[in-house]
Design a protein around this motif. Structure first.
Motif, mmCIF file in Angstrom:
data_model
loop_
_atom_site.group_PDB
_atom_site.id
_atom_site.type_symbol
_atom_site.label_atom_id
_atom_site.label_comp_id
_atom_site.label_asym_id
_atom_site.label_seq_id
_atom_site.Cartn_x
_atom_site.Cartn_y
_atom_site.Cartn_z
ATOM 1 N N GLY A 147 0.766 -1.236 0.000
ATOM 2 C CA GLY A 147 0.000 0.000 0.000
ATOM 3 C C GLY A 147 0.795 1.282 0.000
ATOM 4 N N CYS A 148 2.076 1.234 -0.289
ATOM 5 C CA CYS A 148 2.873 2.465 -0.328
ATOM 6 C C CYS A 148 2.576 3.257 -1.598
ATOM 7 C CB CYS A 148 4.363 2.141 -0.269
ATOM 8 S SG CYS A 148 4.901 1.495 1.324
ATOM 9 N N VAL A 149 2.774 4.572 -1.476
ATOM 10 C CA VAL A 149 2.642 5.469 -2.623
ATOM 11 C C VAL A 149 3.955 6.226 -2.781
ATOM 12 C CG1 VAL A 149 1.444 7.462 -3.574
ATOM 13 C CG2 VAL A 149 0.153 5.710 -2.334
ATOM 14 N N LEU A 150 4.516 6.191 -3.991
ATOM 15 C CA LEU A 150 5.750 6.908 -4.292
ATOM 16 C C LEU A 150 5.440 8.059 -5.227
ATOM 17 C CD1 LEU A 150 6.778 4.079 -3.304
ATOM 18 C CD2 LEU A 150 8.712 4.408 -4.851
ATOM 19 N N LEU A 151 5.849 9.272 -4.846
ATOM 20 C CA LEU A 151 5.667 10.425 -5.718
ATOM 21 C C LEU A 151 6.710 10.397 -6.839
ATOM 22 C CD1 LEU A 151 4.607 13.324 -3.346
ATOM 23 C CD2 LEU A 151 3.247 11.536 -4.450
#
Length: 199
Positions: A147-151
């Motif tokens: 569930g990580c989000v990377l910009l």
């Protein structure tokens, strides 16, 4: 040796890749004879899939992607055009990797990890310039939790760890360990129990 879909029977190897009848494989794709392609997956033009790769169901692999040996691509994931994935890396269920992402060897990307590559996302008008993509980089041996989000443009360093649910807005240094929800991920010291498990 790779099997190119569409070759005559006489030119194929004695052992064929296991391609589900509902999967769509572009004729120019190269799929190793030991690979498996799951139901309803789509393999684009000039994709190269290495030995013992497992592509699960409903995966969309866009053109020019290169996948090294012994990788696993989880169901319902999309791998953007021109992405490279190193040997023995694992992409979890429901991941999104934008075009030209770089994934090293022995990389773990957990389920539902999403990566952005556009700093100002919008529906472009007819006169708007094309955006400059900023794809992510995952160096060898790093691990990114579920569930990580990377910009855009983020680099996860060699052997780094990102805890589940983190929002990553800055690069993670080699060997770094970060976590954070709702704000940028911050360094932390794992517990003794987590360290015993490989953190």
């Amino acid at each position: 040796r790779h099997h190119r879909p569409g070759e005559s029977h006489a030119r194929r190897l004695w052992r064929h890749p296991v391609i589900h009848p509902t999967a769509i494989v572009h004729p120019s794709a190269l799929v190793d004879s030991t690979a498996e392609i799951g139901p309803y997956s789509v393999i684009g033009a000039n994709v190269v899939i290495g030995a013992h790769v497992r592509v699960w169901a409903f995966v969309n692999i866009l053109a020019d992607v290169q996948i090294g040996d012994w990788c696993s691509i989880g169901a319902h994931s999309e791998i953007g055009r021109g992405t490279t994935i190193g040997t023995k890396s694992r992409i979890g269920y429901g991941c999104f990797l934008p075009s030209h992402a770089t994934i090293g060897k022995w990389v773990f990307i957990g389920p539902a990890v999403s990566c952005a590559d556009d700093m100002t996302p919008r529906v472009p008008g007819p006169c708007d310039p094309h955006y400059t993509p900023l794809p992510p980089t995952f160096e060898d041996g790093c691990s990114v939790g579920i569930g990580c989000v990377l910009l855009p443009g983020i680099k996860i360093g060699l052997g780094a760890r990102v805890a589940a649910g983190s929002l990553v807005t800055t690069n993670v240094t080699p060997g770094g360990k970060v976590r954070g929800v709702g704000t940028s991920a911050k360094p932390f010291q794992p517990s003794a129990r987590a360290m015993a498990g490989g953190w």
